[in-house]
Design an enzyme around this catalytic site. Sequence first.
Site, mmCIF file in Angstrom:
data_model
loop_
_atom_site.group_PDB
_atom_site.id
_atom_site.type_symbol
_atom_site.label_atom_id
_atom_site.label_comp_id
_atom_site.label_asym_id
_atom_site.label_seq_id
_atom_site.Cartn_x
_atom_site.Cartn_y
_atom_site.Cartn_z
ATOM 1 N N ASP A 53 -3.107 -1.563 19.670
ATOM 2 C CA ASP A 53 -2.652 -1.696 21.090
ATOM 3 C C ASP A 53 -2.594 -0.186 21.754
ATOM 4 O OD1 ASP A 53 -2.605 -4.165 20.399
ATOM 5 O OD2 ASP A 53 -0.528 -4.622 20.849
ATOM 6 N N CYS B 223 4.337 -4.582 17.242
ATOM 7 C CA CYS B 223 2.781 -4.995 16.617
ATOM 8 C C CYS B 223 2.411 -4.245 15.563
ATOM 9 C CB CYS B 223 1.778 -4.760 18.123
ATOM 10 S SG CYS B 223 2.081 -6.000 19.293
ATOM 11 N N LYS C 130 -5.632 -10.170 20.812
ATOM 12 C CA LYS C 130 -4.613 -10.916 20.259
ATOM 13 C C LYS C 130 -3.457 -11.370 21.543
ATOM 14 C CE LYS C 130 -1.887 -7.128 18.718
ATOM 15 N NZ LYS C 130 -0.716 -7.291 19.750
HETATM 16 C C1 VGL Z 1 3.820 -5.330 22.070
HETATM 17 C C2 VGL Z 1 5.614 -6.233 23.057
HETATM 18 C C3 VGL Z 1 4.949 -7.085 23.601
HETATM 19 C C4 VGL Z 1 3.276 -4.122 21.012
HETATM 20 C C5 VGL Z 1 3.004 -6.291 22.510
HETATM 21 O O1 VGL Z 1 2.044 -3.892 20.925
HETATM 22 O O2 VGL Z 1 4.115 -3.799 20.232
HETATM 23 N N1 VGL Z 1 5.399 -5.318 21.941
HETATM 24 N N2 VGL Z 1 3.570 -7.112 23.457
#
Ligand code: VGL
Length: 214
Positions: free
Chosen positions: A15, A158, A113
């Site tokens: 991410d 994540c 995802k």
């Molecule tokens: C994430 C909160 C919501 C992350 C993704 O990548 O850690 N955190 N969506």
Amino acid sequence: MNTTIGPDDCLLVIDVQNDFMPGGALAVPHGDEVVPVINRLARAFGHVVLTQDWHPVSHVSFAANHAGTQPFQTLALPYGEQVLWPVHCVQGTPGAALHAGLHVPHARLVIRKGHHADVDSYSAFLEADRTTRTGLAGYLREHGVRRVFCAGLATDYCVAWSALDARAAGFAAAVIEDACRAIDLEGSLAKAWQDLGAAGVARVTSAELLKGQG
Ligand code: VGL
Ligand code: ZN
């Protein structure tokens, strides 16, 4: 853990997207600092997999989709307690794009995802219903991967969930601490390190992995 990188090792880059950068919709403090560290690390790994948080605009994790709620509160959902977030990483938007400075041209796979409207997925392996698989474990097994090294954003969401699920799927797993940054909501970072240690996920640094490399 042995920190010599070999052909059975995979770097999982989680991410590294614009919405998690300073100024982004769900900014992770100092999130941009992971980019040069990951670029250096990626050169040492023959096998790199990326993930993208990739939500429909109607996603269940967005506070905006639950009347009377605010971002960062929790809500009980059928699969368990869900933190509600600001709208972030909407499919196809600039905020969902990978950071432009991420330079990993040899990355082989991008796992997207959180694409089911009614289930979140912090983990790159298993969605928040703890049942629906992304296919990443099977992919890694088919390629003979034995160890998964996790980097990216956010350490306590994540990254931690992905590392825990890598371990649960039978891989050796490590979190590269200086290649991650955290959101840290109400002690979530300390809890994540505790859970990771208890599950046998190693905590390593990029310097340990890169020593001896040019
Ligand atoms: C994430 C909160 C919501 C992350 C993704 O990548 O850690 N955190 N969506
Ligand atoms: Zn998300």
